[in-house]
Design a protein around this motif. Sequence first.
Motif, PDB file in Angstrom:
ATOM      1  N   ARG A 122       0.836  -1.199   0.000  1.00  0.00           N
ATOM      2  CA  ARG A 122       0.000   0.000   0.000  1.00  0.00           C
ATOM      3  C   ARG A 122       0.871   1.249   0.000  1.00  0.00           C
ATOM      4  O   ARG A 122       1.742   1.432   0.853  1.00  0.00           O
ATOM      5  CB  ARG A 122      -0.901   0.068   1.231  1.00  0.00           C
ATOM      6  CG  ARG A 122      -1.897   1.243   1.160  1.00  0.00           C
ATOM      7  CD  ARG A 122      -2.123   1.941   2.480  1.00  0.00           C
ATOM      8  NE  ARG A 122      -0.953   2.644   2.976  1.00  0.00           N
ATOM      9  CZ  ARG A 122      -0.608   3.888   2.630  1.00  0.00           C
ATOM     10  NH1 ARG A 122      -1.310   4.573   1.746  1.00  0.00           N
ATOM     11  NH2 ARG A 122       0.474   4.448   3.156  1.00  0.00           N
ATOM     12  N   ILE A 128       4.041   4.373  -5.523  1.00  0.00           N
ATOM     13  CA  ILE A 128       3.747   3.244  -6.400  1.00  0.00           C
ATOM     14  C   ILE A 128       4.373   3.448  -7.776  1.00  0.00           C
ATOM     15  O   ILE A 128       4.934   2.515  -8.373  1.00  0.00           O
ATOM     16  CB  ILE A 128       2.230   3.027  -6.525  1.00  0.00           C
ATOM     17  CG1 ILE A 128       1.626   2.666  -5.157  1.00  0.00           C
ATOM     18  CG2 ILE A 128       1.924   1.952  -7.553  1.00  0.00           C
ATOM     19  CD1 ILE A 128       2.168   1.405  -4.536  1.00  0.00           C
ATOM     20  N   LYS A 151      -5.631   2.711 -12.233  1.00  0.00           N
ATOM     21  CA  LYS A 151      -6.174   1.357 -12.339  1.00  0.00           C
ATOM     22  C   LYS A 151      -5.262   0.446 -13.150  1.00  0.00           C
ATOM     23  O   LYS A 151      -5.023  -0.704 -12.776  1.00  0.00           O
ATOM     24  CB  LYS A 151      -7.570   1.402 -12.973  1.00  0.00           C
ATOM     25  CG  LYS A 151      -8.646   2.014 -12.100  1.00  0.00           C
ATOM     26  CD  LYS A 151      -9.999   1.955 -12.793  1.00  0.00           C
ATOM     27  CE  LYS A 151     -11.095   2.532 -11.923  1.00  0.00           C
ATOM     28  NZ  LYS A 151     -12.427   2.471 -12.582  1.00  0.00           N
ATOM     29  N   ALA A 154      -2.042  -0.271 -11.023  1.00  0.00           N
ATOM     30  CA  ALA A 154      -2.306  -1.190  -9.919  1.00  0.00           C
ATOM     31  C   ALA A 154      -2.467  -2.622 -10.409  1.00  0.00           C
ATOM     32  O   ALA A 154      -1.903  -3.560  -9.836  1.00  0.00           O
ATOM     33  CB  ALA A 154      -3.550  -0.746  -9.155  1.00  0.00           C
ATOM     34  N   LYS A 155      -3.221  -2.798 -11.479  1.00  0.00           N
ATOM     35  CA  LYS A 155      -3.455  -4.143 -12.006  1.00  0.00           C
ATOM     36  C   LYS A 155      -2.168  -4.761 -12.549  1.00  0.00           C
ATOM     37  O   LYS A 155      -1.863  -5.930 -12.281  1.00  0.00           O
ATOM     38  CB  LYS A 155      -4.516  -4.080 -13.103  1.00  0.00           C
ATOM     39  CG  LYS A 155      -4.973  -5.443 -13.596  1.00  0.00           C
ATOM     40  CD  LYS A 155      -6.143  -5.312 -14.562  1.00  0.00           C
ATOM     41  CE  LYS A 155      -6.655  -6.674 -15.003  1.00  0.00           C
ATOM     42  NZ  LYS A 155      -7.814  -6.552 -15.923  1.00  0.00           N
ATOM     43  N   VAL A 165      -2.137  -4.798  -4.679  1.00  0.00           N
ATOM     44  CA  VAL A 165      -1.566  -3.451  -4.751  1.00  0.00           C
ATOM     45  C   VAL A 165      -2.666  -2.441  -4.446  1.00  0.00           C
ATOM     46  O   VAL A 165      -3.740  -2.471  -5.057  1.00  0.00           O
ATOM     47  CB  VAL A 165      -0.945  -3.163  -6.133  1.00  0.00           C
ATOM     48  CG1 VAL A 165      -0.550  -1.692  -6.252  1.00  0.00           C
ATOM     49  CG2 VAL A 165       0.276  -4.051  -6.350  1.00  0.00           C
ATOM     50  N   ILE A 167      -3.340   1.682  -4.024  1.00  0.00           N
ATOM     51  CA  ILE A 167      -2.865   3.052  -4.236  1.00  0.00           C
ATOM     52  C   ILE A 167      -3.866   3.976  -3.562  1.00  0.00           C
ATOM     53  O   ILE A 167      -5.031   4.037  -3.966  1.00  0.00           O
ATOM     54  CB  ILE A 167      -2.759   3.404  -5.733  1.00  0.00           C
ATOM     55  CG1 ILE A 167      -1.928   2.356  -6.483  1.00  0.00           C
ATOM     56  CG2 ILE A 167      -2.151   4.788  -5.908  1.00  0.00           C
ATOM     57  CD1 ILE A 167      -1.907   2.555  -7.993  1.00  0.00           C
ATOM     58  N   VAL A 174      -7.518  -0.493  -5.562  1.00  0.00           N
ATOM     59  CA  VAL A 174      -6.986  -1.759  -5.055  1.00  0.00           C
ATOM     60  C   VAL A 174      -7.168  -2.824  -6.124  1.00  0.00           C
ATOM     61  O   VAL A 174      -8.249  -2.958  -6.706  1.00  0.00           O
ATOM     62  CB  VAL A 174      -7.700  -2.205  -3.760  1.00  0.00           C
ATOM     63  CG1 VAL A 174      -7.101  -3.521  -3.248  1.00  0.00           C
ATOM     64  CG2 VAL A 174      -7.610  -1.132  -2.686  1.00  0.00           C
ATOM     65  N   SER A 175      -6.105  -3.597  -6.384  1.00  0.00           N
ATOM     66  CA  SER A 175      -6.203  -4.663  -7.390  1.00  0.00           C
ATOM     67  C   SER A 175      -5.426  -5.895  -6.955  1.00  0.00           C
ATOM     68  O   SER A 175      -4.391  -5.795  -6.293  1.00  0.00           O
ATOM     69  CB  SER A 175      -5.667  -4.182  -8.741  1.00  0.00           C
ATOM     70  OG  SER A 175      -5.759  -5.223  -9.716  1.00  0.00           O
ATOM     71  N   VAL A 180     -10.262  -4.901 -10.119  1.00  0.00           N
ATOM     72  CA  VAL A 180      -9.789  -3.577  -9.711  1.00  0.00           C
ATOM     73  C   VAL A 180     -10.937  -2.883  -8.993  1.00  0.00           C
ATOM     74  O   VAL A 180     -12.035  -2.746  -9.552  1.00  0.00           O
ATOM     75  CB  VAL A 180      -9.341  -2.724 -10.917  1.00  0.00           C
ATOM     76  CG1 VAL A 180      -8.871  -1.356 -10.440  1.00  0.00           C
ATOM     77  CG2 VAL A 180      -8.239  -3.419 -11.688  1.00  0.00           C
TER      78      VAL A 180
END
Length: 270
Positions: A122, A128, A151, A154-155, A165, A167, A174-175, A180
Amino acid sequence: MNIPEKMAAALSAVKEKSPLVHHLTNYVTVNDCANIVIAIGASPVMADELTEVEEMVSIASALVLNIGTLNSRTIESMLAAGKKAKSLGIPIILDPVGVGATTLRTNTAQRIIDEVQPTVLRGNMSEIKVLAGLNVQTKGVDSVASEENGKVIAKKLALGWNCIVAITGKTDIVSDGKLVCQIDNGHRILSDVSGTGCMATSLIGAYCGANQDYLTATVAGIVSMGLAGELAQQSLTPEEGIGTFKIRLLDKIYNMTPENLAKGSKVTCE
């Protein structure tokens, strides 16, 4: 079950099991993190001595690694605790605070990712993007990066690192590499209080310690923090500020029920 129902069940599990969450965290927010874990219904321990971390994490339900105030001693403790947790199947949550600000932070976070393979990572968008190898500016531990393509990032990272992951920012993402989730809970005042990101990571640790669905656990931790922030801000009078807000934030976490969490959540997953 839909995601609000899953989050409600996850909070019930935290309150029922009271998981022990082992932290190797920073000294700026260590007390805040301990209190937020207690407030949600879990149990914190803040042990970072190299000669005991493997023994301590062995009795824990989750491990939180936060690199906010790094030094050579705690880096080795984090790696030792992380590897032990990994060998025991204990979920590991990494908060790469300030990555990109210095070479030490960036190298340490990358080393933890490579050698420990965290369950959940996180960070804010700047952190990130740095870990993704993108060229971004940082401002200490604060994010100055655009939230564009969150998105996708994160994915992609969740797939590459085989972890959840998250962000966090104005809109949280969140993914797990497949799904996602976008979270719209929270209030701007949360960014005026030091340690709210660290506390969110600790909440994720509490949820992961009581639930094996780590995507739901991560979403629930972030929603809990955002919703508590909304409710705490709404309770303020014009004469009250961030000091009162911080106290109320803990109160709202302490009094949060599974029903209120599900009802107040603003989450969409695709």
